[in-house]
Enzyme design. Structure first.
Site, PDB file in Angstrom:
ATOM      1  N   ARG A 238      -5.860  -4.362  -5.929  1.00  0.00           N
ATOM      2  CA  ARG A 238      -6.063  -5.510  -5.052  1.00  0.00           C
ATOM      3  C   ARG A 238      -5.290  -6.699  -5.599  1.00  0.00           C
ATOM      4  O   ARG A 238      -5.290  -6.947  -6.813  1.00  0.00           O
ATOM      5  CB  ARG A 238      -7.556  -5.871  -4.950  1.00  0.00           C
ATOM      6  CG  ARG A 238      -8.389  -4.878  -4.136  1.00  0.00           C
ATOM      7  CD  ARG A 238      -8.005  -4.917  -2.661  1.00  0.00           C
ATOM      8  NE  ARG A 238      -8.847  -4.049  -1.830  1.00  0.00           N
ATOM      9  CZ  ARG A 238      -8.550  -2.806  -1.502  1.00  0.00           C
ATOM     10  NH1 ARG A 238      -7.422  -2.244  -1.964  1.00  0.00           N
ATOM     11  NH2 ARG A 238      -9.348  -2.097  -0.722  1.00  0.00           N
ATOM     12  N   ASP A 262       2.120  -3.425  -5.478  1.00  0.00           N
ATOM     13  CA  ASP A 262       1.882  -2.913  -4.135  1.00  0.00           C
ATOM     14  C   ASP A 262       0.981  -3.856  -3.359  1.00  0.00           C
ATOM     15  O   ASP A 262       0.846  -3.730  -2.150  1.00  0.00           O
ATOM     16  CB  ASP A 262       1.241  -1.516  -4.204  1.00  0.00           C
ATOM     17  CG  ASP A 262       1.112  -0.875  -2.832  1.00  0.00           C
ATOM     18  OD1 ASP A 262       2.123  -0.835  -2.100  1.00  0.00           O
ATOM     19  OD2 ASP A 262       0.003  -0.426  -2.471  1.00  0.00           O
ATOM     20  N   GLU A 267      -1.616 -11.554   0.610  1.00  0.00           N
ATOM     21  CA  GLU A 267      -2.035 -10.600   1.630  1.00  0.00           C
ATOM     22  C   GLU A 267      -3.245 -11.144   2.403  1.00  0.00           C
ATOM     23  O   GLU A 267      -3.410 -10.864   3.586  1.00  0.00           O
ATOM     24  CB  GLU A 267      -2.380  -9.260   0.966  1.00  0.00           C
ATOM     25  CG  GLU A 267      -2.587  -8.115   1.926  1.00  0.00           C
ATOM     26  CD  GLU A 267      -2.743  -6.788   1.208  1.00  0.00           C
ATOM     27  OE1 GLU A 267      -3.076  -5.808   1.879  1.00  0.00           O
ATOM     28  OE2 GLU A 267      -2.537  -6.737  -0.022  1.00  0.00           O
ATOM     29  N   HIS A 290       1.582  -2.861   0.291  1.00  0.00           N
ATOM     30  CA  HIS A 290       0.281  -2.172   0.272  1.00  0.00           C
ATOM     31  C   HIS A 290       0.430  -0.781   0.883  1.00  0.00           C
ATOM     32  O   HIS A 290      -0.341  -0.371   1.761  1.00  0.00           O
ATOM     33  CB  HIS A 290      -0.780  -2.972   1.030  1.00  0.00           C
ATOM     34  CG  HIS A 290      -2.179  -2.671   0.579  1.00  0.00           C
ATOM     35  ND1 HIS A 290      -3.215  -3.567   0.670  1.00  0.00           N
ATOM     36  CD2 HIS A 290      -2.717  -1.553   0.029  1.00  0.00           C
ATOM     37  CE1 HIS A 290      -4.323  -3.032   0.194  1.00  0.00           C
ATOM     38  NE2 HIS A 290      -4.048  -1.803  -0.196  1.00  0.00           N
TER      39      HIS A 290
END
Length: 331
Positions: A238, A262, A267, A290
């Protein structure tokens, strides 16, 4: 219960999984999940579908207490994936609903991706590719994964898949986790250490912890300062686990050697977009959207497992125990 509608808002929900639902007399209803730059939102089309849905296969859509109260028909929510930090778990339980996820579905894919990020950053693959595209064939000197010390923050299912893949690189694996499995560590050759020791000893730090109040900004400025100079950070968990501003500063100063991301903080927090843009401009940062769990094989496994959980719940059969996140149906 008259309705047999199952709302599917998880992207890339394949035909095999849809057909499995149909084979059990369920009608598959799909709706796109809008994204507002901070988080996904519930669209008008989704609200219409939720009126009749008895189950919901969820990707990134937020689930609140208010939403659950609004749609009492829905008995089961199946999260296609592992993380469920966008879902109010306590509300699911108190509303007497079932929440499941799909452990084992995308873990090999995420583990592959993490190893790819380690190699990509260490071997400077993006830099070399961009130079070659520009006609510059100058050789860039990278570093090996072989023989390094890799620190895994969190030693759950995905991290254990990474341990398997790292064996061929003859690395030393350190791990920090709030719970310890001594038998597994001894068998796998993993050394449990404190977080501080992991940061100071590791050449590569890879994050695999869930997002909680305790893990938010786990890698902040003081933590990053304790890391080896030139170390590499990998994050496939995360974005909020890292203070992106501190990460950017450490990369710009040379304190860190690179980052494979990632997930990023922007986000969900658009205020962090300028920091993300600066991170993306750095030659030693490799970033993907992601996408670690989005392999064809991983999605297919996860889709089928989510469908099986929905079918079991609706038909009154036992749901696989490892998939149950919260079950308030018995209260």
């Amino acid at each position: 219960m008259a309705s047999k509608d199952v709302l599917v808002t998880a992207r890339f929900f394949d035909d095999d999984a849809k057909q499995l639902l149909r084979d059990h007399g369920l009608r598959v209803v799909t709706a796109d999940v809008p994204y507002d730059g901070v988080d996904s939102v519930i669209s008008p089309a989704m609200h219409v579908a939720l009126e009749s849905a008895v189950a919901w296969v969820i990707g990134i859509a937020p689930v609140t207490r208010e939403l659950l109260d609004r749609y009492p028909r829905m008995v089961a929510l199946a999260r296609r994936g592992v993380g469920y930090d966008t879902i109010d778990v306590d509300a699911v339980r108190s509303a007497r609903r079932l929440l499941t996820n799909t452990p084992g579905g995308n873990e090999p894919s995420v583990a592959d991706h993490a190893i790819g990020l380690m190699l990509g950053v260490a071997k400077r693959l993006v830099e070399s590719h961009e130079r070659a595209r520009a006609g510059n064939w100058t050789v860039l000197v990278g570093t090996e994964l072989y023989g390094k010390t890799v620190g895994l923050v969190g030693l759950g299912r995905i991290a254990r898949q990474i341990v398997k893949r790292l064996k061929g690189f003859d690395v030393r694996v350190l791990a920090f986790d709030v719970t310890r499995d001594g038998a597994y560590a001894a068998e796998a050759g993993v050394e449990y250490v404190t977080l501080e020791e992991l940061l100071t000893r590791s050449d590569i730090v890879s994050l695999h912890a869930p997002l909680t109040a305790q893990t938010r900004h786990l890698l902040d400025e003081p933590a990053i300062t304790r890391m080896k100079r030139g170390a590499i950070v990998i994050n496939t968990a995360r974005g909020e686990l890292i203070d992106d501003a501190a990460l950017l500063s450490a990369l710009q100063s040379g304190q860190l050697g690179g980052a494979g991301l990632d997930v990023v903080g922007s986000e969900r927090d658009p205020a962090l977009l300028p920091i993300t843009e600066k991170l993306l401009s750095l030659p030693n940062v490799l970033c993907t959207p992601h996408a670690a769990g989005s392999s064809r094989e991983g999605l297919a496994r996860s889709n089928l497992l989510a469908a099986q959980c929905v079918i079991a719940a609706i038909e009154g059969r036992a749901v696989p125990a490892q998939c149950i996140v919260a079950d308030g149906r018995s209260h």
